[in-house]
Motif scaffolding. Sequence first.
Motif, mmCIF file in Angstrom:
data_model
loop_
_atom_site.group_PDB
_atom_site.id
_atom_site.type_symbol
_atom_site.label_atom_id
_atom_site.label_comp_id
_atom_site.label_asym_id
_atom_site.label_seq_id
_atom_site.Cartn_x
_atom_site.Cartn_y
_atom_site.Cartn_z
ATOM 1 N N ALA A 233 -8.760 -11.288 -0.712
ATOM 2 C CA ALA A 233 -7.577 -11.943 -1.294
ATOM 3 C C ALA A 233 -6.875 -11.007 -2.277
ATOM 4 N N LYS A 235 -6.955 -7.638 -2.446
ATOM 5 C CA LYS A 235 -6.303 -6.483 -1.815
ATOM 6 C C LYS A 235 -5.096 -6.910 -0.994
ATOM 7 N N THR A 236 -5.181 -8.096 -0.365
ATOM 8 C CA THR A 236 -4.031 -8.620 0.365
ATOM 9 C C THR A 236 -2.860 -8.788 -0.603
ATOM 10 N N THR A 237 -3.155 -9.346 -1.764
ATOM 11 C CA THR A 237 -2.134 -9.519 -2.797
ATOM 12 C C THR A 237 -1.511 -8.180 -3.177
ATOM 13 N N GLU A 238 -2.354 -7.190 -3.418
ATOM 14 C CA GLU A 238 -1.854 -5.882 -3.843
ATOM 15 C C GLU A 238 -0.958 -5.251 -2.777
ATOM 16 N N GLY A 239 -1.433 -5.309 -1.512
ATOM 17 C CA GLY A 239 -0.672 -4.693 -0.428
ATOM 18 C C GLY A 239 0.669 -5.364 -0.220
ATOM 19 N N LEU A 240 0.654 -6.679 -0.352
ATOM 20 C CA LEU A 240 1.871 -7.442 -0.097
ATOM 21 C C LEU A 240 2.907 -7.206 -1.196
ATOM 22 N N ILE A 241 2.463 -7.190 -2.448
ATOM 23 C CA ILE A 241 3.389 -6.961 -3.559
ATOM 24 C C ILE A 241 4.025 -5.577 -3.419
ATOM 25 N N GLU A 242 3.184 -4.596 -3.098
ATOM 26 C CA GLU A 242 3.661 -3.227 -2.906
ATOM 27 C C GLU A 242 4.754 -3.186 -1.829
ATOM 28 N N TRP A 243 4.478 -3.853 -0.713
ATOM 29 C CA TRP A 243 5.423 -3.845 0.409
ATOM 30 C C TRP A 243 6.728 -4.546 0.042
#
Lengths: 351, 351
Positions: A233, A235-243
């Motif tokens: 959860a 890392k998904t958050t981190e990747g999505l915010i970055e994108w």
Amino acid sequence: MLTIAVDAMGGDLGPRVAFKACKRLLKDQSDVQILLPLEPSVQPLAAQILKRYLSRVQFLNCDSHIKMSDHPKHALRNSSGLSMHVALQSVKDGLADGVLSVGNTGALLLLARRILGSLDNLSRPVLATQLPTRGKPILMMDLGANLAMTSEQLQELALLAVAWLKAGGEENPAVGLLNIGSEPSKGPDFIREAGEALTRRTDVNYCGFVEGDRMFDGVLDAVICDGYSGNIALKTTEGLIEWLLDLMTTELGQSKSLGWSLPLWRAALRRVDRKVSPARYGGAILMGINGCVVKTHGKSDERTFRYALEYVSEQIRSGRTKKLNDFYQKTYAVGSLSASINVQLVTNPSQ
Amino acid sequence: MLTIAVDAMGGDLGPRVAFKACKRLLKDQSDVQILLPLEPSVQPLAAQILKRYLSRVQFLNCDSHIKMSDHPKHALRNSSGLSMHVALQSVKDGLADGVLSVGNTGALLLLARRILGSLDNLSRPVLATQLPTRGKPILMMDLGANLAMTSEQLQELALLAVAWLKAGGEENPAVGLLNIGSEPSKGPDFIREAGEALTRRTDVNYCGFVEGDRMFDGVLDAVICDGYSGNIALKTTEGLIEWLLDLMTTELGQSKSLGWSLPLWRAALRRVDRKVSPARYGGAILMGINGCVVKTHGKSDERTFRYALEYVSEQIRSGRTKKLNDFYQKTYAVGSLSASINVQLVTNPSQ
């Protein structure tokens, strides 16, 4: 004076970003000293970057460091020459007040526990972080220290979260369990059992199950989960915010007709970034360890490193680790957790 | 003509949003018919909203529907009068070509399997969806049909994903396993075992472990995970996107000085929304069922419902479910999966 031991080795971007972040902290906080366990070959680079502040920097010699790809248990064999070991030992020996490490998370957990020790009445230390939300930040744990968990361990996590939040001044922190639905019948056995047990506790303001999409509502103070789901959860958050931030920036770049209003928009985007960027949240805390140990992402850049250093400094100043540990040890005496769970289970045989 | 059975009962916003979405689809696609299993008390509302298109709408009587809070197994007892049962039965009887349901997911899985049947050589049907990324959409499964999984089930999921993607025209789909690290030593046993087995398969373009933050890179065609983690990752994604879009909109509202450029910005934000909004991705597919069954979120609004209806229509037109099932049955004959795994394990005793 306040002293931070920085384990700068093993990050994806090399130690240079760590040294630059240290330089910034030393500039901003004149009462901070930094201990740097470094292999001799790296010391000249550090000395060059930190040259203005060398009176507040001390190099400690080490032989090597743990690689990200190493199995954490490697670290336990002949660890004494490792940068991570030297950093943790400096806290044990009273030379430093806390550690920031960019190294292998599993190794850090094992070494921190071995060198500094952990709370007597906690099965295992955990990894926690605070995430941005629509309201107040939410404390999320575990993030990967314990992949599989029992319902008792989940309860321990809830108690630890309460202790940490109370140590920070929160009077009645609201705690939820991460699950795939909000109804009590939903989810795997160990989570349902933990939910039932927490409902019966009077010392936790337990607010039931929380689904992934409600985590960002800003209502809860903490969300508890096993380390596998928590890691995914987070890392998904981190990747999505970055994108999404990249996407907005691209949209900005393409909107040439915006002309003079472009700087205003860049500013708006920076405000959003400031609110949501995981980098701002200072890394993951090793909770349950007898000492202040913080882990920053292996891929940390200078900015992320800087926030993490500021976070460690703040944690040390507030004495939060000690307050948390004192509260936990006092409130949940050894054996009391499982004892009270058993009593409750016996007195509620129908559930 | 193409016929969709719509189980419109049980959603958080009531059936009105479903009827409005049906109206829009009937307007846009003149070769579509809709079957609506409804309790008699709700039919007048549907008839009123759909009055222009009643020649292509058929009401089917039902007694009741499953509530979100009902235990899925409730649905198996005396289910024949339930709207969900009537919708699925209409596919079984050849009256409809596919089903869209907003109802209880667990009940839908159980009833779909009982009424329509599932693939012989698959332990359990799964839930899958496509998520937006920086590049091509990524197929993510399972999303909650199977909370705990064995390494064999994870492998089945990978094969099913390959079959679905090939049925859609992808020649050599790239598949990853969701995990907490990319190194082969990382993660829980069942994931590491599945990773080892997939590495040895020549019929899957297996690309190793993928962490949550790399899911949105647009490199992979599918990511495989157990239903618990998948559900949490998906909902975290949904909640976060919703919040970030709200945040951007708020920033817009506060920037009064933007004046004339505001409409340009609204348009930019709409473009972002179009790229990332989970609503655009048409809901979750029940994969491994002998029939086209799609589930839309319980909290679906009219827009989400509309995209889901378009998605079902597209799935039916492309004959994808049949192509997928034919490919899977032909390629992975009953028993072949476990047999081949055993052989591989025996021939690689050192691993």
